[in-house]
Design a protein around this motif. Structure first.
Motif, short mmCIF file in Angstrom:
data_model
loop_
_atom_site.label_atom_id
_atom_site.label_comp_id
_atom_site.label_asym_id
_atom_site.label_seq_id
_atom_site.Cartn_x
_atom_site.Cartn_y
_atom_site.Cartn_z
N ILE A 162 43.42 28.21 46.47
CA ILE A 162 43.29 29.64 45.90
C ILE A 162 43.01 30.32 47.39
O ILE A 162 42.64 29.78 48.20
N ASP A 163 43.55 31.50 47.54
CA ASP A 163 43.37 32.12 48.74
C ASP A 163 41.94 32.62 48.99
O ASP A 163 41.39 32.71 47.80
N ALA A 164 41.40 32.78 49.94
CA ALA A 164 39.82 32.92 50.25
C ALA A 164 39.71 34.34 50.01
O ALA A 164 38.62 34.81 49.72
N ASP A 165 40.88 35.49 50.07
CA ASP A 165 40.41 36.93 49.97
C ASP A 165 40.34 37.54 48.67
O ASP A 165 40.22 38.67 48.26
N LEU A 166 40.11 36.67 47.64
CA LEU A 166 40.01 36.95 46.03
C LEU A 166 40.90 37.96 45.49
O LEU A 166 40.70 38.57 44.58
N GLN A 167 42.24 37.75 46.18
CA GLN A 167 43.44 38.49 45.87
C GLN A 167 43.90 37.68 44.31
O GLN A 167 44.58 38.14 43.29
N ASP A 168 43.40 36.30 44.51
CA ASP A 168 43.61 35.38 43.40
C ASP A 168 42.27 35.22 42.65
O ASP A 168 41.28 34.90 43.12
N VAL A 179 47.52 39.39 37.23
CA VAL A 179 47.59 40.79 38.09
C VAL A 179 46.90 40.25 39.45
O VAL A 179 45.51 39.85 39.56
N ARG A 180 47.63 40.41 40.59
CA ARG A 180 47.28 40.08 41.88
C ARG A 180 46.21 41.20 42.42
O ARG A 180 46.68 42.46 42.39
N GLU A 181 44.91 40.90 42.59
CA GLU A 181 44.22 42.07 43.04
C GLU A 181 44.45 42.39 44.50
O GLU A 181 45.00 41.57 45.28
N GLU A 182 43.42 43.41 44.81
CA GLU A 182 43.50 43.94 46.16
C GLU A 182 42.62 43.03 47.00
O GLU A 182 41.91 42.13 46.47
N ARG A 183 42.97 42.80 48.34
CA ARG A 183 42.02 42.17 49.26
C ARG A 183 40.60 42.57 49.01
O ARG A 183 40.48 43.77 48.94
N PHE A 184 39.69 41.55 48.97
CA PHE A 184 38.24 42.01 48.86
C PHE A 184 37.69 42.53 49.98
O PHE A 184 37.00 43.66 50.24
MG MG Z 1 45.96 38.09 50.64
#
Ligand code: MG
Ligand code: UDP
Length: 325
Positions: A95-101, A198-203
């Motif tokens: 998982i990516d760290a930026d909470l986009q996932d 749905v891919r979220e915005e970067r946190f």
């Molecule tokens: Mg990202």
């Protein structure tokens, strides 16, 4: 149903001080709700900010947290690979760290895995909060890749996925240098399925994929899975030879039957520029592949860990698994 399983979550982090705490918090909530043992394996890809310090402070308070610390920035795909080399779970989640996932998708992935799928990848139905340019280039990239690889790599799918231990072991046996992990996952096979999200915005913070890294990444993706760009020379060669031959006949007929042909500087210079441009481009394509052969023959390790002892592959038993009570 699989009972008493262990999950590993791999989180590559590069200058993510603004998000890493929140990511830890959200992941912990989700993993606790799953009610099985788990580890959160952060791979610090040579961050220059406080990311490593923050993860180290989490290490002290939570046994589930683990850290692999690179000696410098080796890149996202290598960070994921290192995570897979050291993950001990029966199922491994990237998982990516930026909470986009969104971590909240993990239980859904686990459900599919429990049903017998060995790879569950998350397909982006929509991308929020990214620039038009990013969305457009990403879409173009996935479609070019699909065309060049006969659609064997799923469209609009990043590295957010769950994989069975067997798949990860198969992947760990592949040590090629310019890695495109999601392509390798398709290549190894196994029963695969998708869930949409749905891919979220970067946190918080900015993207760690500037245009240069994105380009590198897409060239890696294409060249690792297709020889077609090399064949471009052959096709173009044929087309140009055909056009030149037709043009030659026309010029000869002109010369023979209509005296006084014009000195044609414009067409001449156009031909020279076009052909030189094409030759240089194709030399570049050749260079890309030759460069990759060179990388492989150098046989350098994929990454270097700051703490050498951690570089040894731990066996599952050595790892301190902490079940959720
Ligand atoms: Mg990202
Ligand atoms: N990342 C990394 N090394 C790099 C670049 C990125 O480990 O050289 C990590 C980053 O911290 C994040 C993930 O890879 O967890 C995806 O990066 P990012 O979100 O910046 O990419 P984007 O979503 O903008 O494509």
């Amino acid at each position: 149903m699989k009972t008493s399983v262990r999950y590993s979550v791999i989180i590559p982090v590069f200058n993510e001080e603004a998000v890493v705490q929140e990511t830890y918090y959200r992941l912990t909530q989700v993993m606790k709700s799953v009610n099985e043992s788990y580890e959160l394996l952060f791979v610090n890809d040579g961050s220059k900010d406080r990311t490593a310090e923050i993860v180290e402070s989490l290490l002290l308070t939570d046994q589930c947290v683990k850290l692999l610390d690179f000696s410098r920035n080796f890149g996202h795909q290598i960070a994921i690979t290192a995570g897979m080399d050291h993950a001990c779970g029966d199922a491994i989640i990237i998982i990516d760290a930026d909470l986009q996932d969104p971590p909240e998708l993990i239980p859904q992935m686990i459900e599919k895995w429990q049903k017998g799928y060995e790879v569950v990848y998350a397909k982006r139905a929509k991308r929020k909060g990214e620039t038009f340019f990013k969305k457009w280039t990403a879409s173009l990239f996935y479609r070019t890749l699909a065309a060049l690889t006969e659609g064997s790599i799923p469209l609009d799918t990043g590295d957010f996925r769950l994989m069975d231990r067997a798949v990860v072991q198969a992947l760990s046996s592949i040590r090629e240098k310019n890695r495109f992990v999601r392509g390798l996952v398709s290549w190894v096979g196994y029963r695969q399925t998708a869930i949409e999200y749905v891919r979220e915005e970067r946190f918080a913070g900015k993207t760690k994929y500037p245009l240069k890294k994105m380009l590198r990444f897409s060239i890696d993706g294409i060249t690792s899975f297709s020889y077609k760009p090399l064949k471009l020379a052959t096709y173009l060669g044929f087309i140009i030879s055909f056009i030149s031959f037709t043009y030659l006949i026309i010029s000869l007929l002109q010369k023979l039957f209509f005296a006084g042909t014009v000195a044609g500087w414009a067409s001449l210079i156009a031909c020279v520029l076009l052909l030189n441009g094409m030759t240089l481009m194709l030399l570049g394509v050749l260079g890309e592949y030759v460069g990759r052969i060179y990388d492989e023959t150098k046989n350098r390790p994929l990454y270097i860990l700051r703490d050498k002892q951690k570089a040894e592959h731990p066996t599952s038993d050595e790892v301190n698994w902490s079940a959720h009570q």
